[in-house]
Scaffold this motif. Structure first.
Motif, PDB file in Angstrom:
ATOM      1  N   PRO A 153      34.322  46.361  51.797  1.00 38.39           N
ATOM      2  CA  PRO A 153      34.651  45.086  52.430  1.00 38.39           C
ATOM      3  C   PRO A 153      35.923  44.421  51.912  1.00 38.39           C
ATOM      4  CG  PRO A 153      32.935  44.761  50.805  1.00 38.39           C
ATOM      5  CD  PRO A 153      33.174  46.245  50.876  1.00 38.39           C
ATOM      6  N   PHE A 154      36.671  45.102  51.016  1.00 37.25           N
ATOM      7  CA  PHE A 154      37.832  44.498  50.380  1.00 37.25           C
ATOM      8  C   PHE A 154      39.139  45.149  50.831  1.00 37.25           C
ATOM      9  CE2 PHE A 154      34.623  44.288  46.756  1.00 37.25           C
ATOM     10  CZ  PHE A 154      34.233  42.988  47.053  1.00 37.25           C
ATOM     11  N   ASP A 155      40.199  44.343  50.916  1.00 42.12           N
ATOM     12  CA  ASP A 155      41.532  44.920  50.980  1.00 42.12           C
ATOM     13  C   ASP A 155      41.942  45.239  49.542  1.00 42.12           C
ATOM     14  OD1 ASP A 155      42.489  42.562  49.735  1.00 42.12           O
ATOM     15  OD2 ASP A 155      43.075  41.655  51.648  1.00 42.12           O
ATOM     16  N   ARG A 156      43.155  45.773  49.343  1.00 46.47           N
ATOM     17  CA  ARG A 156      43.530  46.240  48.011  1.00 46.47           C
ATOM     18  C   ARG A 156      43.603  45.100  46.988  1.00 46.47           C
ATOM     19  NH1 ARG A 156      42.485  50.134  48.675  1.00 46.47           N
ATOM     20  NH2 ARG A 156      44.043  51.675  49.253  1.00 46.47           N
ATOM     21  N   ASN A 157      44.139  43.948  47.386  1.00 39.06           N
ATOM     22  CA  ASN A 157      44.194  42.802  46.469  1.00 39.06           C
ATOM     23  C   ASN A 157      42.797  42.346  46.073  1.00 39.06           C
ATOM     24  OD1 ASN A 157      46.971  42.410  46.111  1.00 39.06           O
ATOM     25  ND2 ASN A 157      47.142  41.291  48.049  1.00 39.06           N
ATOM     26  N   GLN A 158      41.894  42.251  47.054  1.00 37.40           N
ATOM     27  CA  GLN A 158      40.525  41.802  46.790  1.00 37.40           C
ATOM     28  C   GLN A 158      39.780  42.806  45.913  1.00 37.40           C
ATOM     29  OE1 GLN A 158      39.191  41.411  50.815  1.00 37.40           O
ATOM     30  NE2 GLN A 158      40.010  39.342  51.075  1.00 37.40           N
ATOM     31  N   PHE A 159      40.008  44.094  46.171  1.00 40.30           N
ATOM     32  CA  PHE A 159      39.357  45.138  45.372  1.00 40.30           C
ATOM     33  C   PHE A 159      39.792  45.036  43.913  1.00 40.30           C
ATOM     34  CE2 PHE A 159      38.508  50.023  45.164  1.00 40.30           C
ATOM     35  CZ  PHE A 159      37.289  49.778  44.531  1.00 40.30           C
ATOM     36  N   ALA A 160      41.090  44.851  43.687  1.00 38.31           N
ATOM     37  CA  ALA A 160      41.603  44.708  42.321  1.00 38.31           C
ATOM     38  C   ALA A 160      41.014  43.461  41.658  1.00 38.31           C
ATOM     39  CB  ALA A 160      43.132  44.631  42.338  1.00 38.31           C
ATOM     40  N   ASN A 161      40.963  42.375  42.406  1.00 38.39           N
ATOM     41  CA  ASN A 161      40.400  41.122  41.889  1.00 38.39           C
ATOM     42  C   ASN A 161      38.946  41.314  41.499  1.00 38.39           C
ATOM     43  OD1 ASN A 161      39.684  38.442  41.418  1.00 38.39           O
ATOM     44  ND2 ASN A 161      40.957  37.661  43.072  1.00 38.39           N
ATOM     45  N   TYR A 162      38.192  41.998  42.350  1.00 40.53           N
ATOM     46  CA  TYR A 162      36.767  42.234  42.088  1.00 40.53           C
ATOM     47  C   TYR A 162      36.564  43.052  40.811  1.00 40.53           C
ATOM     48  CZ  TYR A 162      31.959  43.845  42.860  1.00 40.53           C
ATOM     49  OH  TYR A 162      30.622  44.121  42.716  1.00 40.53           O
ATOM     50  N   LEU A 163      37.455  44.028  40.575  1.00 38.60           N
ATOM     51  CA  LEU A 163      37.340  44.896  39.401  1.00 38.60           C
ATOM     52  C   LEU A 163      38.011  44.302  38.159  1.00 38.60           C
ATOM     53  CD1 LEU A 163      38.053  48.381  41.041  1.00 38.60           C
ATOM     54  CD2 LEU A 163      35.832  47.433  40.393  1.00 38.60           C
ATOM     55  N   CYS A 164      38.598  43.106  38.311  1.00 38.83           N
ATOM     56  CA  CYS A 164      39.250  42.398  37.192  1.00 38.83           C
ATOM     57  C   CYS A 164      40.451  43.179  36.648  1.00 38.83           C
ATOM     58  CB  CYS A 164      38.261  42.117  36.073  1.00 38.83           C
ATOM     59  SG  CYS A 164      36.906  41.020  36.559  1.00 38.83           S
ATOM     60  N   VAL A 165      41.262  43.726  37.549  1.00 39.47           N
ATOM     61  CA  VAL A 165      42.504  44.409  37.158  1.00 39.47           C
ATOM     62  C   VAL A 165      43.607  43.953  38.112  1.00 39.47           C
ATOM     63  CG1 VAL A 165      41.282  46.406  36.245  1.00 39.47           C
ATOM     64  CG2 VAL A 165      42.023  46.404  38.635  1.00 39.47           C
ATOM     65  N   ASN A 166      44.859  44.260  37.786  1.00 41.67           N
ATOM     66  CA  ASN A 166      45.919  43.915  38.725  1.00 41.67           C
ATOM     67  C   ASN A 166      46.064  45.001  39.784  1.00 41.67           C
ATOM     68  OD1 ASN A 166      47.996  45.914  37.851  1.00 41.67           O
ATOM     69  ND2 ASN A 166      47.995  44.700  35.958  1.00 41.67           N
ATOM     70  N   ARG A 167      46.687  44.646  40.895  1.00 41.36           N
ATOM     71  CA  ARG A 167      46.758  45.556  42.032  1.00 41.36           C
ATOM     72  C   ARG A 167      47.530  46.828  41.704  1.00 41.36           C
ATOM     73  NH1 ARG A 167      48.491  44.425  48.328  1.00 41.36           N
ATOM     74  NH2 ARG A 167      48.828  46.606  48.874  1.00 41.36           N
ATOM     75  N   SER A 168      48.616  46.704  40.961  1.00 45.80           N
ATOM     76  CA  SER A 168      49.428  47.884  40.672  1.00 45.80           C
ATOM     77  C   SER A 168      48.645  48.906  39.853  1.00 45.80           C
ATOM     78  CB  SER A 168      50.710  47.484  39.935  1.00 45.80           C
ATOM     79  OG  SER A 168      50.418  46.850  38.707  1.00 45.80           O
ATOM     80  N   ALA A 169      47.837  48.428  38.900  1.00 46.49           N
ATOM     81  CA  ALA A 169      47.019  49.336  38.089  1.00 46.49           C
ATOM     82  C   ALA A 169      45.979  50.033  38.959  1.00 46.49           C
ATOM     83  CB  ALA A 169      46.338  48.565  36.963  1.00 46.49           C
ATOM     84  N   TYR A 207      23.644  42.613  38.988  1.00 45.62           N
ATOM     85  CA  TYR A 207      23.462  43.590  37.912  1.00 45.62           C
ATOM     86  C   TYR A 207      24.425  44.753  38.102  1.00 45.62           C
ATOM     87  CZ  TYR A 207      21.713  47.733  35.607  1.00 45.62           C
ATOM     88  OH  TYR A 207      21.649  48.889  34.888  1.00 45.62           O
ATOM     89  N   TYR A 208      24.553  45.228  39.350  1.00 43.08           N
ATOM     90  CA  TYR A 208      25.460  46.342  39.612  1.00 43.08           C
ATOM     91  C   TYR A 208      26.891  45.976  39.217  1.00 43.08           C
ATOM     92  CZ  TYR A 208      21.940  48.990  42.240  1.00 43.08           C
ATOM     93  OH  TYR A 208      20.842  49.708  42.598  1.00 43.08           O
ATOM     94  N   LYS A 209      27.300  44.739  39.518  1.00 44.95           N
ATOM     95  CA  LYS A 209      28.677  44.359  39.163  1.00 44.95           C
ATOM     96  C   LYS A 209      28.852  44.287  37.648  1.00 44.95           C
ATOM     97  CE  LYS A 209      32.521  41.275  39.850  1.00 44.95           C
ATOM     98  NZ  LYS A 209      33.169  40.193  40.596  1.00 44.95           N
ATOM     99  N   ILE A 210      27.862  43.736  36.949  1.00 42.92           N
ATOM    100  CA  ILE A 210      27.939  43.695  35.490  1.00 42.92           C
ATOM    101  C   ILE A 210      28.062  45.107  34.936  1.00 42.92           C
ATOM    102  CG2 ILE A 210      26.629  43.163  33.381  1.00 42.92           C
ATOM    103  CD1 ILE A 210      25.435  40.771  34.931  1.00 42.92           C
ATOM    104  N   ASN A 211      27.296  46.027  35.502  1.00 46.91           N
ATOM    105  CA  ASN A 211      27.347  47.418  35.070  1.00 46.91           C
ATOM    106  C   ASN A 211      28.729  48.021  35.320  1.00 46.91           C
ATOM    107  OD1 ASN A 211      26.238  49.834  34.043  1.00 46.91           O
ATOM    108  ND2 ASN A 211      25.838  50.580  36.117  1.00 46.91           N
ATOM    109  N   ILE A 212      29.314  47.717  36.471  1.00 49.81           N
ATOM    110  CA  ILE A 212      30.650  48.223  36.807  1.00 49.81           C
ATOM    111  C   ILE A 212      31.687  47.707  35.811  1.00 49.81           C
ATOM    112  CG2 ILE A 212      32.524  48.043  38.499  1.00 49.81           C
ATOM    113  CD1 ILE A 212      30.287  48.015  40.664  1.00 49.81           C
ATOM    114  N   LEU A 213      31.665  46.404  35.546  1.00 49.26           N
ATOM    115  CA  LEU A 213      32.679  45.802  34.684  1.00 49.26           C
ATOM    116  C   LEU A 213      32.492  46.151  33.211  1.00 49.26           C
ATOM    117  CD1 LEU A 213      33.115  42.251  36.269  1.00 49.26           C
ATOM    118  CD2 LEU A 213      34.420  44.343  36.700  1.00 49.26           C
ATOM    119  N   SER A 214      31.317  46.652  32.845  1.00 54.72           N
ATOM    120  CA  SER A 214      31.067  47.007  31.443  1.00 54.72           C
ATOM    121  C   SER A 214      31.486  48.441  31.125  1.00 54.72           C
ATOM    122  CB  SER A 214      29.577  46.828  31.112  1.00 54.72           C
ATOM    123  OG  SER A 214      28.773  47.738  31.840  1.00 54.72           O
ATOM    124  N   THR A 215      31.954  49.180  32.136  1.00 55.75           N
ATOM    125  CA  THR A 215      32.371  50.568  31.895  1.00 55.75           C
ATOM    126  C   THR A 215      33.698  50.603  31.136  1.00 55.75           C
ATOM    127  OG1 THR A 215      33.398  50.642  34.091  1.00 55.75           O
ATOM    128  CG2 THR A 215      31.163  51.497  33.887  1.00 55.75           C
TER     129      THR A 215
END
Length: 234
Positions: free
Chosen positions: A182-198, A148-156
């Motif tokens: 728990p994420f490196d920068r690539n994993q964090f971007a992947n989790y948030l559904c954005v590219n790393r540069s953004a 639920y928390y992730k759905i809430n994050i991605l719906s912002t």
């Protein structure tokens, strides 16, 4: 089956076995046809579409729950660390059909046991079977809250809001001003559904604006308009 001192401690602290005596854990593992298997970095434990009727406990390394796409790309749903349970919500369903894949982020040692011993009466002591099923129910409930928390994050609406919501959740969990994710920068971007540069660009802007301090995967929230808005609403 022999375990190292560290592996024994991991089993004691695992959500599934917590509050159980060492001998109870050993007895259960014998009765549930458990075994250990080693996986290499990049290896897939099971794929989307596989039938999963076993539950795993990570004894070393880390894994990721991912959606794999034909073009070779992937979406990261969750990172799984030592002591985490794998395959629970799949094994507990009627069809046991996996909607995702689990990949190894590094070398992994996985302890696996059959869910059948908890589904069917008679394989283990009945009071212990009911107690362990209740532990799995609590685990699945906790996982649903996490999703639920992730759905809430991605719906912002904006990337900044996504970052802040995620970091605020992590800060509350760790209960400290400075915390690690728990994420490196690539994993964090992947989790948030954005590219790393953004992501990197927005993090730099947030540091410039005095909202965050960070170094690699260590963060501190300094000031957050989103937090103040949430406080006013409640």
């Amino acid at each position: 089956m022999k375990f190292t001192k560290r592996e024994k401690e991991i089993l004691r602290q695992c959500w599934f076995f917590k509050e159980m005596e060492d001998q109870e854990i050993v007895t259960f593992l014998k009765q549930s046809n458990s075994y250990c298997k080693a996986y290499g970095k990049g290896e897939v434990i099971f794929y989307e579409g596989d039938i999963v009727n076993q539950i795993g406990i990570i004894l070393s390394g880390s894994c990721a729950i991912v959606k794999l796409y034909p073009d070779g790309s992937e979406h990261l749903f969750q990172k799984l660390s030592v002591g985490y349970l794998t395959g629970v919500e799949i094994a507990c369903t009627n069809k046991k059909f996996s909607p995702y894949s689990i990949c190894c982020l590094e070398d992994v040692k996985l302890l696996t046991f059959s869910y059948q011993c908890l589904e069917q009466k008679g394989m283990i002591e009945e009071s212990k079977r009911v107690w362990l099923q209740n532990r799995l129910l609590q685990f699945i409930a906790s996982e649903n809250i996490r999703k639920y928390y992730k759905i809430n994050i991605l719906s912002t609406r904006s990337l900044r809001e996504r970052i802040l919501l995620y970091l605020e959740i992590q800060q509350r969990k760790k209960a400290t001003e400075q915390f690690e994710i728990p994420f490196d920068r690539n994993q964090f971007a992947n989790y948030l559904c954005v590219n790393r540069s953004a992501l990197s660009k927005e993090l730099a802007h947030m540091k410039r604006d005095g909202i965050l301090k960070y170094h690699k995967n260590k963060f501190q929230i300094l000031g957050c308009e989103l937090s103040r808005q949430n406080d006013e609403q409640h």
